[in-house]
Design a protein around this motif. Structure first.
Motif, PDB file in Angstrom:
ATOM      1  N   PRO A  70       0.814  -1.228   0.000  1.00 27.64           N
ATOM      2  CA  PRO A  70       0.000   0.000   0.000  1.00 27.64           C
ATOM      3  C   PRO A  70       0.844   1.274   0.000  1.00 27.64           C
ATOM      4  O   PRO A  70       0.409   2.302  -0.540  1.00 27.64           O
ATOM      5  CB  PRO A  70      -0.827  -0.125   1.283  1.00 27.64           C
ATOM      6  CG  PRO A  70      -0.906  -1.594   1.542  1.00 27.64           C
ATOM      7  CD  PRO A  70       0.445  -2.108   1.139  1.00 27.64           C
ATOM      8  N   THR A  71       2.025   1.228   0.610  1.00 27.10           N
ATOM      9  CA  THR A  71       2.919   2.398   0.556  1.00 27.10           C
ATOM     10  C   THR A  71       3.393   2.626  -0.868  1.00 27.10           C
ATOM     11  O   THR A  71       3.465   3.766  -1.347  1.00 27.10           O
ATOM     12  CB  THR A  71       4.139   2.201   1.479  1.00 27.10           C
ATOM     13  OG1 THR A  71       3.694   1.729   2.751  1.00 27.10           O
ATOM     14  CG2 THR A  71       4.903   3.502   1.656  1.00 27.10           C
ATOM     15  N   LEU A  72       3.725   1.539  -1.561  1.00 26.56           N
ATOM     16  CA  LEU A  72       4.153   1.640  -2.959  1.00 26.56           C
ATOM     17  C   LEU A  72       3.050   2.265  -3.801  1.00 26.56           C
ATOM     18  O   LEU A  72       3.317   3.163  -4.627  1.00 26.56           O
ATOM     19  CB  LEU A  72       4.495   0.239  -3.481  1.00 26.56           C
ATOM     20  CG  LEU A  72       5.194   0.169  -4.833  1.00 26.56           C
ATOM     21  CD1 LEU A  72       6.676   0.497  -4.688  1.00 26.56           C
ATOM     22  CD2 LEU A  72       5.032  -1.212  -5.467  1.00 26.56           C
ATOM     23  N   VAL A  99      -3.218  -2.046   9.154  1.00 27.20           N
ATOM     24  CA  VAL A  99      -3.763  -0.703   9.383  1.00 27.20           C
ATOM     25  C   VAL A  99      -4.237  -0.574  10.830  1.00 27.20           C
ATOM     26  O   VAL A  99      -3.960   0.432  11.509  1.00 27.20           O
ATOM     27  CB  VAL A  99      -4.912  -0.402   8.404  1.00 27.20           C
ATOM     28  CG1 VAL A  99      -5.593   0.916   8.765  1.00 27.20           C
ATOM     29  CG2 VAL A  99      -4.398  -0.343   6.970  1.00 27.20           C
ATOM     30  N   ASN A 100      -4.926  -1.591  11.324  1.00 29.43           N
ATOM     31  CA  ASN A 100      -5.397  -1.557  12.713  1.00 29.43           C
ATOM     32  C   ASN A 100      -4.232  -1.473  13.691  1.00 29.43           C
ATOM     33  O   ASN A 100      -4.309  -0.765  14.703  1.00 29.43           O
ATOM     34  CB  ASN A 100      -6.237  -2.805  13.011  1.00 29.43           C
ATOM     35  CG  ASN A 100      -7.564  -2.810  12.276  1.00 29.43           C
ATOM     36  OD1 ASN A 100      -8.095  -1.743  11.953  1.00 29.43           O
ATOM     37  ND2 ASN A 100      -8.096  -3.980  12.003  1.00 29.43           N
ATOM     38  N   ILE A 101      -3.148  -2.173  13.394  1.00 30.49           N
ATOM     39  CA  ILE A 101      -1.968  -2.131  14.263  1.00 30.49           C
ATOM     40  C   ILE A 101      -1.338  -0.739  14.234  1.00 30.49           C
ATOM     41  O   ILE A 101      -0.971  -0.185  15.274  1.00 30.49           O
ATOM     42  CB  ILE A 101      -0.952  -3.201  13.830  1.00 30.49           C
ATOM     43  CG1 ILE A 101      -1.523  -4.611  14.108  1.00 30.49           C
ATOM     44  CG2 ILE A 101       0.374  -3.028  14.566  1.00 30.49           C
ATOM     45  CD1 ILE A 101      -0.698  -5.731  13.525  1.00 30.49           C
ATOM     46  N   PHE A 102      -1.222  -0.160  13.042  1.00 28.37           N
ATOM     47  CA  PHE A 102      -0.659   1.200  12.935  1.00 28.37           C
ATOM     48  C   PHE A 102      -1.472   2.188  13.775  1.00 28.37           C
ATOM     49  O   PHE A 102      -0.923   2.991  14.527  1.00 28.37           O
ATOM     50  CB  PHE A 102      -0.668   1.677  11.474  1.00 28.37           C
ATOM     51  CG  PHE A 102       0.217   0.913  10.547  1.00 28.37           C
ATOM     52  CD1 PHE A 102       1.358   0.274  10.998  1.00 28.37           C
ATOM     53  CD2 PHE A 102      -0.088   0.823   9.198  1.00 28.37           C
ATOM     54  CE1 PHE A 102       2.170  -0.431  10.135  1.00 28.37           C
ATOM     55  CE2 PHE A 102       0.717   0.123   8.323  1.00 28.37           C
ATOM     56  CZ  PHE A 102       1.852  -0.508   8.784  1.00 28.37           C
ATOM     57  N   TYR A 124       0.102   3.624   6.023  1.00 32.24           N
ATOM     58  CA  TYR A 124      -1.011   3.707   5.083  1.00 32.24           C
ATOM     59  C   TYR A 124      -2.315   3.481   5.828  1.00 32.24           C
ATOM     60  O   TYR A 124      -2.319   3.041   6.990  1.00 32.24           O
ATOM     61  CB  TYR A 124      -0.852   2.703   3.936  1.00 32.24           C
ATOM     62  CG  TYR A 124      -0.464   1.300   4.363  1.00 32.24           C
ATOM     63  CD1 TYR A 124      -1.402   0.384   4.818  1.00 32.24           C
ATOM     64  CD2 TYR A 124       0.863   0.878   4.270  1.00 32.24           C
ATOM     65  CE1 TYR A 124      -1.049  -0.896   5.188  1.00 32.24           C
ATOM     66  CE2 TYR A 124       1.238  -0.407   4.641  1.00 32.24           C
ATOM     67  CZ  TYR A 124       0.275  -1.295   5.093  1.00 32.24           C
ATOM     68  OH  TYR A 124       0.635  -2.570   5.463  1.00 32.24           O
ATOM     69  N   LEU A 125      -3.414   3.792   5.141  1.00 25.94           N
ATOM     70  CA  LEU A 125      -4.744   3.665   5.731  1.00 25.94           C
ATOM     71  C   LEU A 125      -5.568   2.646   4.942  1.00 25.94           C
ATOM     72  O   LEU A 125      -5.101   2.125   3.913  1.00 25.94           O
ATOM     73  CB  LEU A 125      -5.443   5.022   5.736  1.00 25.94           C
ATOM     74  CG  LEU A 125      -4.742   6.127   6.541  1.00 25.94           C
ATOM     75  CD1 LEU A 125      -5.431   7.466   6.301  1.00 25.94           C
ATOM     76  CD2 LEU A 125      -4.698   5.796   8.023  1.00 25.94           C
ATOM     77  N   GLN A 126      -6.776   2.410   5.384  1.00 25.63           N
ATOM     78  CA  GLN A 126      -7.623   1.408   4.734  1.00 25.63           C
ATOM     79  C   GLN A 126      -7.848   1.729   3.258  1.00 25.63           C
ATOM     80  O   GLN A 126      -7.870   0.830   2.415  1.00 25.63           O
ATOM     81  CB  GLN A 126      -8.965   1.309   5.451  1.00 25.63           C
ATOM     82  CG  GLN A 126      -9.898   0.256   4.856  1.00 25.63           C
ATOM     83  CD  GLN A 126     -11.156   0.064   5.669  1.00 25.63           C
ATOM     84  OE1 GLN A 126     -11.159   0.269   6.868  1.00 25.63           O
ATOM     85  NE2 GLN A 126     -12.242  -0.334   5.022  1.00 25.63           N
ATOM     86  N   LYS A 127      -8.002   2.998   2.930  1.00 29.21           N
ATOM     87  CA  LYS A 127      -8.245   3.351   1.526  1.00 29.21           C
ATOM     88  C   LYS A 127      -7.067   2.952   0.639  1.00 29.21           C
ATOM     89  O   LYS A 127      -7.253   2.564  -0.519  1.00 29.21           O
ATOM     90  CB  LYS A 127      -8.544   4.843   1.392  1.00 29.21           C
ATOM     91  CG  LYS A 127      -7.387   5.769   1.758  1.00 29.21           C
ATOM     92  CD  LYS A 127      -7.756   7.235   1.541  1.00 29.21           C
ATOM     93  CE  LYS A 127      -6.590   8.154   1.878  1.00 29.21           C
ATOM     94  NZ  LYS A 127      -6.942   9.578   1.652  1.00 29.21           N
ATOM     95  N   HIS A 128      -5.851   3.025   1.185  1.00 27.49           N
ATOM     96  CA  HIS A 128      -4.674   2.625   0.411  1.00 27.49           C
ATOM     97  C   HIS A 128      -4.643   1.107   0.244  1.00 27.49           C
ATOM     98  O   HIS A 128      -4.204   0.605  -0.801  1.00 27.49           O
ATOM     99  CB  HIS A 128      -3.396   3.115   1.090  1.00 27.49           C
ATOM    100  CG  HIS A 128      -3.361   4.586   1.312  1.00 27.49           C
ATOM    101  ND1 HIS A 128      -3.258   5.156   2.566  1.00 27.49           N
ATOM    102  CD2 HIS A 128      -3.453   5.632   0.437  1.00 27.49           C
ATOM    103  CE1 HIS A 128      -3.263   6.465   2.449  1.00 27.49           C
ATOM    104  NE2 HIS A 128      -3.395   6.787   1.170  1.00 27.49           N
ATOM    105  N   VAL A 129      -5.095   0.382   1.267  1.00 29.93           N
ATOM    106  CA  VAL A 129      -5.184  -1.074   1.141  1.00 29.93           C
ATOM    107  C   VAL A 129      -6.173  -1.445   0.038  1.00 29.93           C
ATOM    108  O   VAL A 129      -5.892  -2.302  -0.812  1.00 29.93           O
ATOM    109  CB  VAL A 129      -5.605  -1.718   2.480  1.00 29.93           C
ATOM    110  CG1 VAL A 129      -5.897  -3.212   2.286  1.00 29.93           C
ATOM    111  CG2 VAL A 129      -4.524  -1.536   3.536  1.00 29.93           C
ATOM    112  N   MET A 130      -7.331  -0.789   0.021  1.00 32.88           N
ATOM    113  CA  MET A 130      -8.337  -1.121  -0.983  1.00 32.88           C
ATOM    114  C   MET A 130      -7.868  -0.746  -2.388  1.00 32.88           C
ATOM    115  O   MET A 130      -8.158  -1.459  -3.363  1.00 32.88           O
ATOM    116  CB  MET A 130      -9.668  -0.439  -0.655  1.00 32.88           C
ATOM    117  CG  MET A 130     -10.238  -0.811   0.727  1.00 32.88           C
ATOM    118  SD  MET A 130     -10.023  -2.550   1.213  1.00 32.88           S
ATOM    119  CE  MET A 130     -10.999  -3.394  -0.036  1.00 32.88           C
TER     120      MET A 130
END
Length: 463
Positions: A70-72, A99-102, A124-130
């Protein structure tokens, strides 16, 4: 063709390898590097521009291989991510958990004068994961996939985790065909639920993991024998409880299936089993979804006895009230909970109420890094600090490596030896501590292979 190792070079975590042809750049894995004090900042700084990467290949879902995707994406990568279907599903689950851990770490950080958190921002956040998940393109095992006119990819099963694959590339440059394989993490034979690693086709270059270099799996028992003996000692001979810290993805499913077989054979009375991890429940559903990829033994068990991840005396715990209620269950029982190293998760609740219980056994089935609570228990600390209280350790502490998902030194050597010496030009060792790499390197050189312990940031020309 050029190869640059950007992660898991002379260390275990942070797998990230860049393969470049004349006009195409492929990143193999993009994992989190846990091994630096400033790991958030380190993981945010890529040694290349993410927007210049054309394609990502993901060998399997574990966070040290997938956790920085997700950072990439957040920093400009716009291409596809190729992986197997189980890897796509498990990676989504693990990235959302990251994300929850962050966010949890940020909430625990003391706030500054104006109420703003002074802790590190989430990578990163959930939107970046999606956004990352939207880039997944899944391909099947053992079926060549044409990336472009010059490059094709084949995924070969390697055990280790559901969906885990070695990535084998065939690349044509200037009329010359070259082959290069990235092992990912190599599993072991006869592991519960998972298929055995398959041999790779002949290649010119091999990038090989070395996690267990120099180490052999110790136990001469089978998984079922070890569990039967441990449960009998902890819960039958003395009416106590057995607590097993286990990673939610992979280890828990192997444990549940092994216990199911034991109870089905009547080797133990049907002691209550609690799986106290919502994430393990979701992961188990993914194993069910991709049931055609579990090993033959598990498929035959399903046909003869039903769902291998479900049995009469098993409860999957979801809400926190049900989790807390386990403390009031006074009959002998088995509690499987995460996290495996005891650094957070519901396992800490069970530890808090049971570490001073003479009738409790804690069985570690995975590696515990130095500095973790699990490591302190395994080295024999008589007192631990948990929730700002000092607690005496009266519980019995045991450990086994039978549930390790990595092949040992002998397995790694045999994996490489499947390649004919006259064909394989070089083996590059990655993903291991330096002493493990050196041990594996020595053994492979003795077998007359050309071996190099890869260095971070060095570009190798593959002729």
């Amino acid at each position: 063709m050029k190869l640059t190792i950007w992660g898991a070079a002379r260390q275990v975590t942070g797998s990230m390898h860049l393969l470049e042809t004349e006009n195409y750049s492929i990143l193999i894995d993009c994992g989190l590097d846990y091994e630096k004090d400033t790991w958030v900042e380190e993981n945010e700084q890529f040694p290349f521009s993410p927007s210049e990467i054309d394609l990502v290949i993901l060998t399997h879902a574990h966070i040290d291989h997938s956790g920085n995707l997700p950072t990439l994406v957040r920093l400009g990568f716009e291409g596809q991510i190729l992986c197997t279907a189980p890897t796509a599903d498990l990676t989504e689950l693990l990235l959302l958990d990251s994300v929850n851990i962050f966010l949890s770490r940020q909430r625990k950080t003391r706030k500054g004068k104006r109420g703003f958190s002074t802790g590190p921002k989430p990578l990163y956040l959930q939107k970046h994961v999606m956004e990352t998940v939207d880039r997944f393109v899944t391909i099947a095992f053992n079926k060549p996939f044409r990336i472009n006119g010059q490059i094709s990819l084949t995924f070969i099963p390697v055990g280790h985790l559901l969906g885990a694959a070695a990535a084998v590339f065939t690349i044509e440059e200037n009329g010359v065909k070259k082959t290069i394989a990235f092992s990912g993490d190599i599993g072991r034979k006869n592991y519960p639920v998972l298929q055995d690693p398959e041999p790779l086709p002949e290649v010119d270059y091999l990038i090989c993991e070395s996690t267990y270099g120099g180490r052999l799996h110790k136990s001469t028992q089978s998984v079922e024998e070890l569990l039967t003996e441990t449960v009998n000692e902890a819960c039958v001979k003395s009416p106590g409880r057995l607590i097993i810290p286990a990673f939610s993805v992979g280890r828990t499913q192997a444990l549940v299936y092994s216990l199911n077989k034991i109870f089905s054979k009547g080797l133990l009375p049907r002691i209550k089993v609690f799986v106290d991890s919502p994430m393990a429940t979701y992961a188990t559903d993914i194993f069910r979804k991709h049931h055609q990829l579990v090993n033959q033994e598990a498929q035959e068990f399903y046909r003869s006895s039903g769902d291998e991840f479900e049995f009469e005396n098993l409860d999957y715990i979801q809400d926190m009230n049900a989790s807390k209620a386990i403390s009031n269950y006074y009959e002998p029982c088995i509690i499987i909970s995460s996290a495996g190293m005891l650094e957070g998760g519901r396992i800490q609740d069970h530890l808090y109420y049971n570490i001073s219980n003479y009738y409790c056994t804690i069985l570690f089935i995975g590696y515990c890094a130095k500095g973790t609570l699990g490591h302190r228990l395994l080295r024999g600390d008589p007192v631990i600090n948990l929730r700002h209280r000092e607690l005496s350790v009266f519980a019995t502490i045991r450990q086994t490596d039978l549930f390790s998902g990595h092949g040992d030194h002998k397995d790694l050597v045999n994996f490489v030896k499947q390649q004919p010496q006259e064909k394989l030009k070089k083996v590059f060792l990655v993903h291991g501590e330096i002493n493990s790499m050196e041990s594996l390197c020595t053994s492979l050189i003795e077998e007359n292979y050309q071996v190099e312990i890869a260095k971070k940031g060095i570009t190798y020309q593959l002729d």
